[in-house]
Write an enzyme that holds these catalytic residues in place. Structure first.
Site, PDB file in Angstrom:
ATOM      1  N   LYS A 128       0.617  -1.327  -0.001  1.00 45.43           N
ATOM      2  CA  LYS A 128      -0.031   0.090  -0.007  1.00 45.43           C
ATOM      3  C   LYS A 128       0.825   1.266  -0.014  1.00 45.43           C
ATOM      4  O   LYS A 128       0.766   2.123  -0.787  1.00 45.43           O
ATOM      5  CB  LYS A 128      -1.002   0.079   1.386  1.00 45.43           C
ATOM      6  CG  LYS A 128      -2.063  -0.965   1.415  1.00 45.43           C
ATOM      7  CD  LYS A 128      -3.150  -0.598   2.316  1.00 45.43           C
ATOM      8  CE  LYS A 128      -2.421  -0.781   3.793  1.00 45.43           C
ATOM      9  NZ  LYS A 128      -1.758  -2.063   4.173  1.00 45.43           N
TER      10      LYS A 128
ATOM     11  N   ARG B 245     -10.019   1.426   8.172  1.00 39.66           N
ATOM     12  CA  ARG B 245      -9.553   0.016   8.431  1.00 39.66           C
ATOM     13  C   ARG B 245     -10.579  -0.773   9.253  1.00 39.66           C
ATOM     14  O   ARG B 245     -10.137  -1.773   9.680  1.00 39.66           O
ATOM     15  CB  ARG B 245      -8.311   0.402   9.437  1.00 39.66           C
ATOM     16  CG  ARG B 245      -6.937   0.125   8.667  1.00 39.66           C
ATOM     17  CD  ARG B 245      -6.088  -0.348   9.911  1.00 39.66           C
ATOM     18  NE  ARG B 245      -4.764  -0.659   9.647  1.00 39.66           N
ATOM     19  CZ  ARG B 245      -3.449   0.137   9.377  1.00 39.66           C
ATOM     20  NH1 ARG B 245      -3.673   1.195   8.714  1.00 39.66           N
ATOM     21  NH2 ARG B 245      -2.552  -0.575   9.359  1.00 39.66           N
TER      22      ARG B 245
ATOM     23  N   ARG C 148      11.408  -6.273   5.459  1.00 40.35           N
ATOM     24  CA  ARG C 148      11.113  -4.816   5.007  1.00 40.35           C
ATOM     25  C   ARG C 148      12.071  -4.085   6.109  1.00 40.35           C
ATOM     26  O   ARG C 148      12.198  -4.243   7.312  1.00 40.35           O
ATOM     27  CB  ARG C 148       9.518  -4.492   5.529  1.00 40.35           C
ATOM     28  CG  ARG C 148       9.453  -2.980   5.354  1.00 40.35           C
ATOM     29  CD  ARG C 148       8.007  -2.656   5.198  1.00 40.35           C
ATOM     30  NE  ARG C 148       7.221  -3.095   6.312  1.00 40.35           N
ATOM     31  CZ  ARG C 148       5.865  -2.729   6.365  1.00 40.35           C
ATOM     32  NH1 ARG C 148       5.177  -2.323   5.300  1.00 40.35           N
ATOM     33  NH2 ARG C 148       5.031  -2.979   7.400  1.00 40.35           N
TER      34      ARG C 148
ATOM     35  N   ARG D  70      10.836  -1.673  11.311  1.00 45.68           N
ATOM     36  CA  ARG D  70       9.705  -1.284  12.072  1.00 45.68           C
ATOM     37  C   ARG D  70       9.374  -1.955  13.382  1.00 45.68           C
ATOM     38  O   ARG D  70       9.430  -3.217  13.412  1.00 45.68           O
ATOM     39  CB  ARG D  70       8.402  -1.110  11.283  1.00 45.68           C
ATOM     40  CG  ARG D  70       8.340   0.159  10.258  1.00 45.68           C
ATOM     41  CD  ARG D  70       7.071   0.183   9.575  1.00 45.68           C
ATOM     42  NE  ARG D  70       5.894  -0.543   9.997  1.00 45.68           N
ATOM     43  CZ  ARG D  70       4.831  -0.347   9.435  1.00 45.68           C
ATOM     44  NH1 ARG D  70       4.719   0.291   8.240  1.00 45.68           N
ATOM     45  NH2 ARG D  70       3.514  -0.514   9.854  1.00 45.68           N
TER      46      ARG D  70
ATOM     47  N   ARG E 130      -1.372  -8.015  13.689  1.00 45.72           N
ATOM     48  CA  ARG E 130      -1.988  -6.955  12.923  1.00 45.72           C
ATOM     49  C   ARG E 130      -2.608  -7.836  11.536  1.00 45.72           C
ATOM     50  O   ARG E 130      -3.718  -7.367  11.018  1.00 45.72           O
ATOM     51  CB  ARG E 130      -0.840  -6.173  12.150  1.00 45.72           C
ATOM     52  CG  ARG E 130      -0.322  -5.186  13.286  1.00 45.72           C
ATOM     53  CD  ARG E 130       1.290  -4.887  12.893  1.00 45.72           C
ATOM     54  NE  ARG E 130       1.301  -4.146  11.684  1.00 45.72           N
ATOM     55  CZ  ARG E 130       2.632  -4.264  10.914  1.00 45.72           C
ATOM     56  NH1 ARG E 130       3.560  -5.250  11.281  1.00 45.72           N
ATOM     57  NH2 ARG E 130       2.452  -3.785   9.659  1.00 45.72           N
TER      58      ARG E 130
HETATM   59  P1  AMP Z   1       0.471   0.913   8.977  1.00 43.25           P
HETATM   60  O1  AMP Z   1       1.649   1.793   8.953  1.00 43.25           O
HETATM   61  O2  AMP Z   1      -0.620   1.397   8.013  1.00 43.25           O
HETATM   62  O3  AMP Z   1       0.682  -0.325   8.962  1.00 43.25           O
HETATM   63  O4  AMP Z   1      -0.029   1.418  10.151  1.00 43.25           O
HETATM   64  C1  AMP Z   1       0.755   1.145  11.548  1.00 43.25           C
HETATM   65  C2  AMP Z   1       0.086   1.268  12.742  1.00 43.25           C
HETATM   66  O5  AMP Z   1      -0.722   2.481  12.795  1.00 43.25           O
HETATM   67  C3  AMP Z   1      -1.219   0.233  12.811  1.00 43.25           C
HETATM   68  O6  AMP Z   1      -0.643  -1.173  13.228  1.00 43.25           O
HETATM   69  C4  AMP Z   1      -1.887   0.953  13.768  1.00 43.25           C
HETATM   70  O7  AMP Z   1      -1.553   0.662  15.122  1.00 43.25           O
HETATM   71  C5  AMP Z   1      -2.037   2.250  13.501  1.00 43.25           C
HETATM   72  N1  AMP Z   1      -2.849   2.768  12.550  1.00 43.25           N
HETATM   73  C6  AMP Z   1      -2.740   3.185  11.087  1.00 43.25           C
HETATM   74  N2  AMP Z   1      -3.913   3.341  10.507  1.00 43.25           N
HETATM   75  C7  AMP Z   1      -4.785   3.238  11.286  1.00 43.25           C
HETATM   76  C8  AMP Z   1      -6.174   3.132  11.333  1.00 43.25           C
HETATM   77  N3  AMP Z   1      -6.989   3.421  10.084  1.00 43.25           N
HETATM   78  N4  AMP Z   1      -7.204   2.688  12.217  1.00 43.25           N
HETATM   79  C9  AMP Z   1      -6.319   2.178  13.473  1.00 43.25           C
HETATM   80  N5  AMP Z   1      -5.305   2.222  13.682  1.00 43.25           N
HETATM   81  C10 AMP Z   1      -4.367   2.573  12.753  1.00 43.25           C
END
Ligand code: AMP
Length: 215
Positions: free
Chosen positions: A9, A84, A121, A154, A165
């Site tokens: 993404k 999400r 990653r 990360r 996740r």
């Molecule tokens: P990502 O970089 O999109 O994988 O997001 C990393 C982390 O940020 C996720 O595992 C959540 O803890 C938080 N997060 C990001 N976007 C959302 C969302 N739309 N709703 C809830 N938590 C989010």
């Protein structure tokens, strides 16, 4: 843009944003920047990120409201990592009304493939560029090709957080696929293969969606 963690993404949203000249808005990036900054938002979300849990809906939606629908709002945007779950999708539909969204892209990649990608990653601590040690390593190990920053893994790319996740993806986010299908704005894209192949499919899907809208 929706899809499992590791489906690409971030990479594809970045490319789309460059192609269409609209900002790439990543809630995950916004949270990681806030944690790094140590500000109030960062302190509030740090624990959720570490554990791989979802940040509460009102906190996430407030971030989107400010970045995407607040004063000086951009003409267009690529959303990466939001919504999400169904509650967030409903909040987004309200914020985006009456124009609505042009297209929701579902990047489809199987679990085994995303697990391989996530463990390999690495992210630049300075500019956020993403590398895959297996399929797209940096020229110099540990160093970003773009800005020379140090690469790191990360905190939520640990085995335990990845498992959590992905579980949350299945229970909370995957139902959005049918929700958006019913709202007739979903395009599914095969997200296997290299980033250039996926980018070509993404662009074709967006063009098809925009043509549909114009017709
Ligand atoms: P990502 O970089 O999109 O994988 O997001 C990393 C982390 O940020 C996720 O595992 C959540 O803890 C938080 N997060 C990001 N976007 C959302 C969302 N739309 N709703 C809830 N938590 C989010």
């Amino acid at each position: 843009m929706i899809g499992r963690q590791g489906s690409g993404k971030g990479t594809q949203a970045e490319r789309l944003s460059a192609t269409y000249g609209v900002p790439h808005v990543s809630t995950g990036e916004a949270f990681r920047a806030a944690v790094k900054d140590g500000n109030e938002l960062g302190r509030a979300v740090q624990g959720y990120l570490q554990r791989g849990e979802l940040v509460p809906d009102d906190v996430v939606t407030a971030v989107i409201k400010e970045h995407v629908f607040g004063p000086g709002a951009p003409e267009g945007f690529v959303l990466d990592g939001y919504p999400r779950n169904i509650a967030q999708a409903e909040a987004l539909a309200t914020m985006a009304a009456p124009r609505g969204l042009d297209v929701v892209l579902d990047l489809e990649a199987p679990v085994e493939e995303v697990l391989r990608r996530l463990s390999a990653r690495r992210v630049c601590s300075r500019c956020g560029a993403t590398y895959n040690l297996l399929s797209g390593p940096p020229k110099q190990p540990g160093t970003c090709d773009v800005c020379g920053g140090a690469l790191y893994q990360r905190e939520d790319d640990t085995e335990q957080a990845i498992r959590r996740r992905l579980e949350l993806y299945e229970s909370e986010t995957a139902p959005l696929i049918n929700w958006y299908r019913e709202h007739r704005c979903l395009m599914t894209v095969d997200a296997t293969g290299g980033p250039d192949d996926v980018a070509r499919r993404v662009e074709a899907a967006v063009e098809a969606a925009l043509d549909g809208r114009a017709a």
